[in-house]
Structures are given as C-alpha cells and as structure tokens.
Design a protein around this motif. Structure first.
Motif, PDB file in Angstrom:
ATOM      1  N   ASN A  72      41.853  37.155  24.817  1.00 16.54           N
ATOM      2  CA  ASN A  72      41.404  37.608  25.388  1.00 16.54           C
ATOM      3  C   ASN A  72      41.413  37.850  26.279  1.00 16.54           C
ATOM      4  O   ASN A  72      41.432  36.473  27.245  1.00 16.54           O
ATOM      5  N   PRO A  73      40.987  38.776  27.517  1.00 15.29           N
ATOM      6  CA  PRO A  73      41.346  38.052  28.552  1.00 15.29           C
ATOM      7  C   PRO A  73      40.523  37.461  29.470  1.00 15.29           C
ATOM      8  O   PRO A  73      38.920  37.334  28.758  1.00 15.29           O
ATOM      9  N   ARG A  74      40.215  36.710  30.861  1.00 17.96           N
ATOM     10  CA  ARG A  74      39.481  35.729  30.877  1.00 17.96           C
ATOM     11  C   ARG A  74      39.697  35.809  32.739  1.00 17.96           C
ATOM     12  O   ARG A  74      40.562  36.500  33.249  1.00 17.96           O
ATOM     13  N   ALA A  75      38.116  35.574  33.298  1.00 19.52           N
ATOM     14  CA  ALA A  75      37.727  35.592  34.533  1.00 19.52           C
ATOM     15  C   ALA A  75      38.769  34.568  35.259  1.00 19.52           C
ATOM     16  O   ALA A  75      37.868  33.433  35.063  1.00 19.52           O
ATOM     17  N   HIS A  76      38.477  34.625  36.064  1.00 18.01           N
ATOM     18  CA  HIS A  76      39.098  33.199  37.445  1.00 18.01           C
ATOM     19  C   HIS A  76      38.230  33.916  38.146  1.00 18.01           C
ATOM     20  O   HIS A  76      38.494  34.410  39.393  1.00 18.01           O
ATOM     21  N   ALA A  77      37.466  32.733  38.710  1.00 21.56           N
ATOM     22  CA  ALA A  77      36.393  32.529  39.586  1.00 21.56           C
ATOM     23  C   ALA A  77      37.374  32.250  40.827  1.00 21.56           C
ATOM     24  O   ALA A  77      37.846  31.668  40.800  1.00 21.56           O
ATOM     25  N   MET A  78      36.987  33.060  41.765  1.00 24.90           N
ATOM     26  CA  MET A  78      37.026  32.418  43.629  1.00 24.90           C
ATOM     27  C   MET A  78      38.559  32.779  43.210  1.00 24.90           C
ATOM     28  O   MET A  78      39.128  32.066  44.980  1.00 24.90           O
ATOM     29  N   ARG A  79      39.686  33.021  42.837  1.00 25.80           N
ATOM     30  CA  ARG A  79      40.522  33.248  42.903  1.00 25.80           C
ATOM     31  C   ARG A  79      40.445  34.904  43.025  1.00 25.80           C
ATOM     32  O   ARG A  79      41.851  34.955  44.730  1.00 25.80           O
ATOM     33  N   SER A  80      40.727  36.076  43.229  1.00 25.85           N
ATOM     34  CA  SER A  80      40.820  37.161  43.802  1.00 25.85           C
ATOM     35  C   SER A  80      39.647  38.541  43.449  1.00 25.85           C
ATOM     36  O   SER A  80      38.875  37.577  42.874  1.00 25.85           O
ATOM     37  N   MET A  81      39.288  39.310  43.966  1.00 23.89           N
ATOM     38  CA  MET A  81      38.184  40.695  43.732  1.00 23.89           C
ATOM     39  C   MET A  81      38.779  41.255  44.543  1.00 23.89           C
ATOM     40  O   MET A  81      40.126  41.864  45.199  1.00 23.89           O
ATOM     41  N   ALA A  82      37.709  42.499  43.665  1.00 23.09           N
ATOM     42  CA  ALA A  82      38.395  44.405  44.376  1.00 23.09           C
ATOM     43  C   ALA A  82      36.617  44.445  44.633  1.00 23.09           C
ATOM     44  O   ALA A  82      35.953  44.912  44.363  1.00 23.09           O
ATOM     45  N   LEU A  83      37.208  45.458  45.931  1.00 24.60           N
ATOM     46  CA  LEU A  83      36.105  45.559  47.015  1.00 24.60           C
ATOM     47  C   LEU A  83      36.486  47.346  46.723  1.00 24.60           C
ATOM     48  O   LEU A  83      37.850  47.622  47.350  1.00 24.60           O
ATOM     49  N   ASP A  84      35.522  48.848  46.546  1.00 24.68           N
ATOM     50  CA  ASP A  84      35.591  49.975  46.748  1.00 24.68           C
ATOM     51  C   ASP A  84      35.144  49.524  48.961  1.00 24.68           C
ATOM     52  O   ASP A  84      34.538  48.461  49.400  1.00 24.68           O
ATOM     53  N   GLU A  85      35.675  50.838  49.184  1.00 24.65           N
ATOM     54  CA  GLU A  85      35.589  51.304  50.038  1.00 24.65           C
ATOM     55  C   GLU A  85      34.651  51.039  51.106  1.00 24.65           C
ATOM     56  O   GLU A  85      33.904  50.723  51.916  1.00 24.65           O
ATOM     57  N   THR A  86      32.949  51.046  50.315  1.00 25.45           N
ATOM     58  CA  THR A  86      31.737  50.737  50.420  1.00 25.45           C
ATOM     59  C   THR A  86      31.427  49.920  50.526  1.00 25.45           C
ATOM     60  O   THR A  86      30.349  49.185  51.083  1.00 25.45           O
ATOM     61  N   LEU A  87      32.499  48.427  49.992  1.00 30.41           N
ATOM     62  CA  LEU A  87      31.476  47.133  50.292  1.00 30.41           C
ATOM     63  C   LEU A  87      32.081  46.399  51.172  1.00 30.41           C
ATOM     64  O   LEU A  87      31.887  44.835  51.100  1.00 30.41           O
ATOM     65  N   TYR A  88      33.013  46.549  51.949  1.00 33.28           N
ATOM     66  CA  TYR A  88      33.758  45.744  53.409  1.00 33.28           C
ATOM     67  C   TYR A  88      33.713  46.905  54.622  1.00 33.28           C
ATOM     68  O   TYR A  88      33.879  48.277  54.620  1.00 33.28           O
ATOM     69  N   ALA A  89      34.052  46.503  55.884  1.00 33.14           N
ATOM     70  CA  ALA A  89      34.248  46.743  56.248  1.00 33.14           C
ATOM     71  C   ALA A  89      35.152  46.436  57.537  1.00 33.14           C
ATOM     72  O   ALA A  89      35.083  45.125  57.221  1.00 33.14           O
ATOM     73  N   THR A  90      36.021  46.378  58.033  1.00 30.12           N
ATOM     74  CA  THR A  90      36.937  45.452  59.745  1.00 30.12           C
ATOM     75  C   THR A  90      36.475  45.611  60.183  1.00 30.12           C
ATOM     76  O   THR A  90      36.022  46.857  61.279  1.00 30.12           O
ATOM     77  N   PHE A  91      36.561  44.811  61.469  1.00 28.36           N
ATOM     78  CA  PHE A  91      36.403  45.267  62.772  1.00 28.36           C
ATOM     79  C   PHE A  91      36.571  43.915  63.536  1.00 28.36           C
ATOM     80  O   PHE A  91      37.738  43.187  62.926  1.00 28.36           O
ATOM     81  N   THR A  92      37.341  44.408  64.851  1.00 25.00           N
ATOM     82  CA  THR A  92      37.801  43.114  65.578  1.00 25.00           C
ATOM     83  C   THR A  92      37.767  42.990  66.821  1.00 25.00           C
ATOM     84  O   THR A  92      36.705  44.187  67.822  1.00 25.00           O
ATOM     85  N   THR A  93      38.385  41.856  67.154  1.00 23.79           N
ATOM     86  CA  THR A  93      37.303  40.649  68.313  1.00 23.79           C
ATOM     87  C   THR A  93      37.946  40.307  69.474  1.00 23.79           C
ATOM     88  O   THR A  93      38.971  40.300  69.071  1.00 23.79           O
ATOM     89  N   ILE A  94      37.491  40.137  70.409  1.00 20.99           N
ATOM     90  CA  ILE A  94      38.505  39.833  71.511  1.00 20.99           C
ATOM     91  C   ILE A  94      37.942  38.283  71.745  1.00 20.99           C
ATOM     92  O   ILE A  94      36.830  37.678  71.986  1.00 20.99           O
TER      93      ILE A  94
END
Length: 189
Positions: free
Chosen positions: A128-150
């Motif tokens: 059966n498939p198993r989940a490996h905690a804290m190894r990867s994640m998938a987020l759709d476009e509503t769950l993250y944002a990117t930004f840049t700082t100087i």
C-alpha cells in the motif's frame, strides 16, 4: 464498502472527514483539503497501477473470450472504485445498465468470484502507498506566494571590482499559508 466509495469523489471524502470531525482545528482548512485530495489521488494511482501491472483487463479478456456479456460486466465493474471495493469484499455490485439486462444473477456472481480472486491476488502483491512526513509537499496556487526582498547591509559600499557586488542583493522567498493569519512558515536548516 468502507472507504472505497470515497475514491470516486474527492469532495465526498473531504466532506465525510469534516463531518466526522477528523480535521485538525489548528491547521488551515485549505492545507488539510489539499492533503485529503492528495491522499485520494495517491490511492487512485496505486489501484490503477496495480490493475495495469498485473494485467487485470487482459486476464478478463482471456478468461471471458467466449462470453461477451460477462466480459462487458467484468470491465464495467472496474470502472468505479466503489464497485471494486464491493468485489474485494465478496459482494456483487448492483450495476443497472441497459447493455447488461440479459445477464442474470448467477452469471454476475460467477464474474464477481473470478474478479475477487484476481483482484485479491493483484492487490496482495503490491504494498500500500505510504506518506513520508516532511519530505515533500504539494501546494496549489492559492496556498503560497513568492516575494523578493533586497538584502543590503547598512555599511555596504559598492565596489565594482568585488564579484559579489555585481549581482543584485535580492533574496527570493516562498510564503506558505499557515495556521495563523499573516504568519510566514520558515524552514531553517
């Protein structure tokens, strides 16, 4: 039938988990929804891969080569995961299609016994498939944002000969939605 019927609809699985009050209260509901949808997708891919690797449809074709009606019923049983779940439990799924009207209960039971045997063997060969905690994640476009700082230190002076200064002092970050409003989740190694 158990959880097999939820594999046909991700939203039904999500709604049943919310109704059973299994969702954690301190985690953003969008993250938990995404995890629930990913879980359903993982199981669907697992079942489809088992059916493909074990050549279940080819076995059905070979076994019911002479009886097209039973072959059609067997293929139809594999189209919904709720029906596969019923077969793995030894029950005959109630499939009402015009093309299968001529197939009696005895013939359907024979097909289900054969499918039960084939599916049990196929599913038992694969883990059966198993989940490996804290190894990867998938987020759709509503769950993250990117930004840049100087990031320029206060006492910095620009030196054209300095190789590090030729590149802009920009850092790119990903802001992941968390349990608290406007709280950025940061993973530091």
């Amino acid at each position: 039938m158990g959880m097999w019927s939820f594999l046909d609809s991700k939203r039904d699985f999500r709604d049943a988990m919310k109704k059973a009050d299994i969702y954690p209260q301190d985690v953003n509901v969008h993250l938990v929804d995404q995890a629930a949808f990913d879980a359903v997708d993982t199981w669907v891919r697992h079942i489809e891969s088992v059916l493909a690797i074990e050549n279940v449809k080819a076995k059905i074709h070979k076994h019911y080569r002479d009886n097209e009606m039973q072959q059609h019923f067997a293929y139809t049983c594999l189209t919904r995961y709720a029906w596969i779940g019923e077969i793995t439990q030894g029950r005959v799924p109630a499939i009402n299609l015009k093309a299968l009207v001529g197939l009696g209960g005895k013939e359907r039971a024979q097909v289900v016994r054969y499918l039960h045997r084939v599916l049990r063997k196929a599913l038992s060969k694969h883990k059966n498939p198993r989940a490996h905690a804290m190894r990867s994640m998938a987020l759709d476009e509503t769950l993250y944002a990117t930004f840049t700082t100087i990031t320029i230190p206060k006492n910095h002076t620009y030196n054209p000969e300095d190789r590090r200064c030729r590149q802009p002092h920009l850092r790119q970050y990903v802001k992941i939605i968390g349990a608290k409003t406007n709280a950025r989740i940061v993973h530091i190694r």
